[in-house]
Design an enzyme around this catalytic site. Sequence first.
Site, PDB file in Angstrom:
ATOM      1  N   LYS A 171      11.377  13.022 -28.836  1.00  0.00           N
ATOM      2  CA  LYS A 171      11.327  12.299 -30.107  1.00  0.00           C
ATOM      3  C   LYS A 171      10.311  11.168 -29.966  1.00  0.00           C
ATOM      4  CE  LYS A 171      14.391   9.188 -32.733  1.00  0.00           C
ATOM      5  NZ  LYS A 171      15.798   8.807 -32.941  1.00  0.00           N
TER       6      LYS A 171
ATOM      7  N   GLU B 273      20.791  14.861 -38.646  1.00  0.00           N
ATOM      8  CA  GLU B 273      21.144  14.006 -37.514  1.00  0.00           C
ATOM      9  C   GLU B 273      22.026  12.879 -38.026  1.00  0.00           C
ATOM     10  OE1 GLU B 273      18.954  10.542 -34.921  1.00  0.00           O
ATOM     11  OE2 GLU B 273      17.783  12.346 -35.351  1.00  0.00           O
TER      12      GLU B 273
ATOM     13  N   ARG C  52      25.733   4.857 -35.214  1.00  0.00           N
ATOM     14  CA  ARG C  52      25.545   3.419 -35.426  1.00  0.00           C
ATOM     15  C   ARG C  52      26.720   2.778 -36.154  1.00  0.00           C
ATOM     16  NH1 ARG C  52      19.410   3.343 -37.942  1.00  0.00           N
ATOM     17  NH2 ARG C  52      18.360   4.437 -36.227  1.00  0.00           N
TER      18      ARG C  52
ATOM     19  N   THR D  40      21.081   8.414 -32.078  1.00  0.00           N
ATOM     20  CA  THR D  40      21.326   7.095 -31.492  1.00  0.00           C
ATOM     21  C   THR D  40      22.400   7.174 -30.404  1.00  0.00           C
ATOM     22  OG1 THR D  40      20.979   6.291 -33.768  1.00  0.00           O
ATOM     23  CG2 THR D  40      21.388   4.639 -32.100  1.00  0.00           C
TER      24      THR D  40
END
Length: 213
Positions: free
Chosen positions: A130, A43, A47, A70
């Site tokens: 998640k 993943e 960011r 994210t």
Amino acid sequence: MTANDLASVLAGARVMPVLTVRRVSTAGPLADALAAGGARCVEVTFRTPDAERVLKEMAAHGGLAVGAGTVLTPEQAKRAVAAGARFVVSPGFDAEVVATCRELGVPVVPGIATATELMRALKAGLDTIKLFPAEPLGGLRMLRALAAPFPQARFVPTGGIDASRLAAYLAHPAVLAVGGSWMATTDHLRRGDHKEIRRLTAEAVEAAERSMT
């Protein structure tokens, strides 16, 4: 999207390195080190300013199923999939992000921290979520508490998990995979310590394989 949708992308992988990569030049060597350690999925978090380019480089490098993490907006989801993301992970539940991922035909894994949020995800037709941030929320005790009344849910716990806690999470039948950053930290990447990244990844993959025997 169901657990089987994500499981087909993960191809049996139960450990997901979570990567925050600041320089595109590190993407190729990082992908090589992770693949050499036995990783099959990663993943890449959105960011950093170059996250999209990093994801594209790692996806093109071969050997890894690369997802975007994210992801906070539909626009980010579209950019991530255009860059080669095969799945999308979000820290929370956003109906527009979920709808966009469905339109794009990619599995989406929203983050949840409460039973109410889990019920919203299930109502939206999702059964893979998640648990985030897993350890600050209570770790395995929290996971067990949520899994009991929602046996249809499959979890990808992420947040504060390290090598010492991995096996215990993987042993829970509701856990599809575990995400973590300990295998390739920002410090590892800053030092270019690909040997250590490969070693830590191999240890995690071995632990995951033992959990299935």
